[in-house]
Design a protein around this motif. Structure first.
Motif, PDB file in Angstrom:
ATOM      1  N   LEU A 150      28.764   1.651  26.042  1.00 25.69           N
ATOM      2  CA  LEU A 150      28.587   1.363  27.465  1.00 25.69           C
ATOM      3  C   LEU A 150      27.420   2.142  28.057  1.00 25.69           C
ATOM      4  O   LEU A 150      26.959   1.828  29.147  1.00 25.69           O
ATOM      5  N   TRP A 151      26.955   3.154  27.343  1.00 22.99           N
ATOM      6  CA  TRP A 151      25.836   3.963  27.810  1.00 22.99           C
ATOM      7  C   TRP A 151      25.073   4.509  26.603  1.00 22.99           C
ATOM      8  O   TRP A 151      25.565   4.460  25.477  1.00 22.99           O
ATOM      9  N   GLN A 152      23.892   5.033  26.877  1.00 22.57           N
ATOM     10  CA  GLN A 152      23.100   5.637  25.817  1.00 22.57           C
ATOM     11  C   GLN A 152      22.434   6.906  26.345  1.00 22.57           C
ATOM     12  O   GLN A 152      22.329   7.103  27.552  1.00 22.57           O
ATOM     13  N   MET A 153      21.999   7.757  25.419  1.00 28.11           N
ATOM     14  CA  MET A 153      21.351   9.005  25.812  1.00 28.11           C
ATOM     15  C   MET A 153      19.870   8.775  26.110  1.00 28.11           C
ATOM     16  O   MET A 153      19.187   8.042  25.409  1.00 28.11           O
ATOM     17  N   ASN A 154      19.418   9.423  27.147  1.00 32.04           N
ATOM     18  CA  ASN A 154      18.002   9.457  27.492  1.00 32.04           C
ATOM     19  C   ASN A 154      17.595  10.924  27.421  1.00 32.04           C
ATOM     20  O   ASN A 154      17.825  11.694  28.352  1.00 32.04           O
ATOM     21  N   TRP A 155      17.005  11.332  26.286  1.00 29.42           N
ATOM     22  CA  TRP A 155      16.705  12.737  26.047  1.00 29.42           C
ATOM     23  C   TRP A 155      15.419  13.166  26.743  1.00 29.42           C
ATOM     24  O   TRP A 155      14.476  12.383  26.856  1.00 29.42           O
ATOM     25  N   ASP A 156      15.394  14.423  27.164  1.00 33.88           N
ATOM     26  CA  ASP A 156      14.209  15.013  27.778  1.00 33.88           C
ATOM     27  C   ASP A 156      13.262  15.454  26.659  1.00 33.88           C
ATOM     28  O   ASP A 156      13.550  16.418  25.944  1.00 33.88           O
ATOM     29  N   LYS A 157      12.150  14.760  26.505  1.00 27.19           N
ATOM     30  CA  LYS A 157      11.231  15.018  25.393  1.00 27.19           C
ATOM     31  C   LYS A 157      10.608  16.413  25.452  1.00 27.19           C
ATOM     32  O   LYS A 157      10.119  16.923  24.443  1.00 27.19           O
ATOM     33  N   ALA A 158      10.633  17.029  26.617  1.00 28.82           N
ATOM     34  CA  ALA A 158      10.067  18.377  26.753  1.00 28.82           C
ATOM     35  C   ALA A 158      10.925  19.420  26.030  1.00 28.82           C
ATOM     36  O   ALA A 158      10.469  20.537  25.775  1.00 28.82           O
ATOM     37  N   HIS A 159      12.170  19.054  25.688  1.00 30.30           N
ATOM     38  CA  HIS A 159      13.081  20.005  25.036  1.00 30.30           C
ATOM     39  C   HIS A 159      13.553  19.503  23.674  1.00 30.30           C
ATOM     40  O   HIS A 159      14.676  19.814  23.252  1.00 30.30           O
ATOM     41  N   LEU A 160      12.715  18.748  22.981  1.00 26.65           N
ATOM     42  CA  LEU A 160      13.119  18.190  21.688  1.00 26.65           C
ATOM     43  C   LEU A 160      13.472  19.269  20.670  1.00 26.65           C
ATOM     44  O   LEU A 160      14.348  19.075  19.824  1.00 26.65           O
ATOM     45  N   ASP A 161      12.777  20.429  20.743  1.00 27.64           N
ATOM     46  CA  ASP A 161      13.083  21.512  19.804  1.00 27.64           C
ATOM     47  C   ASP A 161      14.508  22.008  20.007  1.00 27.64           C
ATOM     48  O   ASP A 161      15.241  22.268  19.045  1.00 27.64           O
ATOM     49  N   LYS A 162      14.933  22.109  21.251  1.00 29.63           N
ATOM     50  CA  LYS A 162      16.300  22.525  21.557  1.00 29.63           C
ATOM     51  C   LYS A 162      17.300  21.444  21.172  1.00 29.63           C
ATOM     52  O   LYS A 162      18.364  21.715  20.616  1.00 29.63           O
ATOM     53  N   ILE A 163      16.950  20.202  21.477  1.00 33.29           N
ATOM     54  CA  ILE A 163      17.845  19.068  21.225  1.00 33.29           C
ATOM     55  C   ILE A 163      18.154  18.918  19.741  1.00 33.29           C
ATOM     56  O   ILE A 163      19.274  18.575  19.349  1.00 33.29           O
ATOM     57  N   LYS A 164      17.160  19.230  18.883  1.00 32.33           N
ATOM     58  CA  LYS A 164      17.326  19.073  17.443  1.00 32.33           C
ATOM     59  C   LYS A 164      17.753  20.361  16.745  1.00 32.33           C
ATOM     60  O   LYS A 164      18.023  20.359  15.547  1.00 32.33           O
ATOM     61  N   SER A 165      17.815  21.455  17.482  1.00 34.65           N
ATOM     62  CA  SER A 165      18.156  22.743  16.889  1.00 34.65           C
ATOM     63  C   SER A 165      19.569  22.746  16.318  1.00 34.65           C
ATOM     64  O   SER A 165      20.516  22.263  16.944  1.00 34.65           O
ATOM     65  N   ASN A 166      19.714  23.301  15.109  1.00 35.07           N
ATOM     66  CA  ASN A 166      21.027  23.388  14.469  1.00 35.07           C
ATOM     67  C   ASN A 166      21.819  24.613  14.904  1.00 35.07           C
ATOM     68  O   ASN A 166      22.948  24.824  14.438  1.00 35.07           O
ATOM     69  N   ALA A 167      21.236  25.430  15.774  1.00 38.02           N
ATOM     70  CA  ALA A 167      21.953  26.615  16.259  1.00 38.02           C
ATOM     71  C   ALA A 167      23.221  26.187  16.982  1.00 38.02           C
ATOM     72  O   ALA A 167      23.283  25.105  17.583  1.00 38.02           O
ATOM     73  N   GLY A 168      24.248  27.011  16.912  1.00 38.42           N
ATOM     74  CA  GLY A 168      25.474  26.708  17.639  1.00 38.42           C
ATOM     75  C   GLY A 168      25.163  26.532  19.110  1.00 38.42           C
ATOM     76  O   GLY A 168      24.309  27.223  19.662  1.00 38.42           O
ATOM     77  N   ARG A 169      25.829  25.571  19.755  1.00 34.48           N
ATOM     78  CA  ARG A 169      25.506  25.296  21.155  1.00 34.48           C
ATOM     79  C   ARG A 169      26.736  24.935  21.969  1.00 34.48           C
ATOM     80  O   ARG A 169      27.723  24.415  21.456  1.00 34.48           O
ATOM     81  N   ILE A 170      26.606  25.238  23.240  1.00 32.99           N
ATOM     82  CA  ILE A 170      27.575  24.820  24.237  1.00 32.99           C
ATOM     83  C   ILE A 170      26.951  23.665  24.995  1.00 32.99           C
ATOM     84  O   ILE A 170      25.762  23.704  25.330  1.00 32.99           O
ATOM     85  N   TYR A 171      27.722  22.607  25.228  1.00 35.00           N
ATOM     86  CA  TYR A 171      27.194  21.522  26.053  1.00 35.00           C
ATOM     87  C   TYR A 171      28.033  21.394  27.317  1.00 35.00           C
ATOM     88  O   TYR A 171      29.243  21.626  27.318  1.00 35.00           O
TER      89      TYR A 171
END
Length: 200
Positions: A27-48
């Motif tokens: 019903l929806w899709q993600m629109n990622w902020d390209k300015a933060h692609l390094d963070k978005i793809k980072s394998n470090a543990g994360r809180i969302y």
């Protein structure tokens, strides 16, 4: 009253959930902020943090954690695909709740907080070595939820397990329909395969 994302000092906005009208089961899709692609793809543990914005204020709806490979992008691929395959009620439910917010004309944003390596003394068999390690993502999640609870006296609206609440009735009904339809489709496929095997 709710805690707004504007009061959070450690998070970065990395994307938004937007309405989807294609052929995939979503019903929806993600629109990622390209300015933060390094963070978005980072394998470090994360809180969302899933945030619903109506007007100028962004209300925190859910606090979650993830350590899966592929970073935040992969974390939300599960939620984005919540109507396909065999999702858990949590994955299905969050997908539907996000869709409901979009239908109300609210913006749905995704914010992230990442663990950072810290220098510690790690003892081995023969000596102690100075190493960089990342803090447990569970500790980060507990801290974020405790911060929220300390201010609000409860957990975020979509943290149903922590709140000791059941999923909303409409989510439960929709999920049961999803499971029933999937089982029916599977049975039809099995019958089709049986007929094919008989012919052969």
């Amino acid at each position: 009253m709710s805690i707004t994302i504007e009061s959070v000092k450690t998070a970065i906005k990395i994307g938004s959930c937007v309405a989807y009208s294609g052929k995939c089961k979503r019903l929806w899709q993600m629109n990622w902020d390209k300015a933060h692609l390094d963070k978005i793809k980072s394998n470090a543990g994360r809180i969302y943090l899933i945030v619903s914005r109506s007007g100028d204020l962004g209300i925190i709806k859910k606090i979650g954690k993830s350590e899966c490979k592929g970073g935040m992008k992969n974390t939300f691929a599960f939620y984005q695909g919540g109507l396909g395959g065999s999702p858990s009620i949590r994955t299905f439910g969050i997908h539907k709740l996000i869709a409901d917010e979009i239908e109300k004309q609210n913006e749905v944003e995704v914010w992230g907080i990442w663990s950072k390596p810290v220098k510690v003394q790690v003892p081995g068999l023969f000596d102690t070595t100075e190493m960089f390690v990342t803090p447990s993502i569970h500790c980060m999640e507990d801290k974020c939820r405790m911060d929220y609870h300390k201010n609000m006296g409860e957990y975020p609206p979509w943290n149903f397990q922590e709140r000791g609440e059941s999923w909303p009735e409409d989510v439960q009904v929709s999920y049961k329909e999803q499971v029933a339809n999937r089982q029916t489709a599977k049975q039809r496929q099995l019958k089709k395969e049986e007929k094919t095997n008989v012919k052969n």
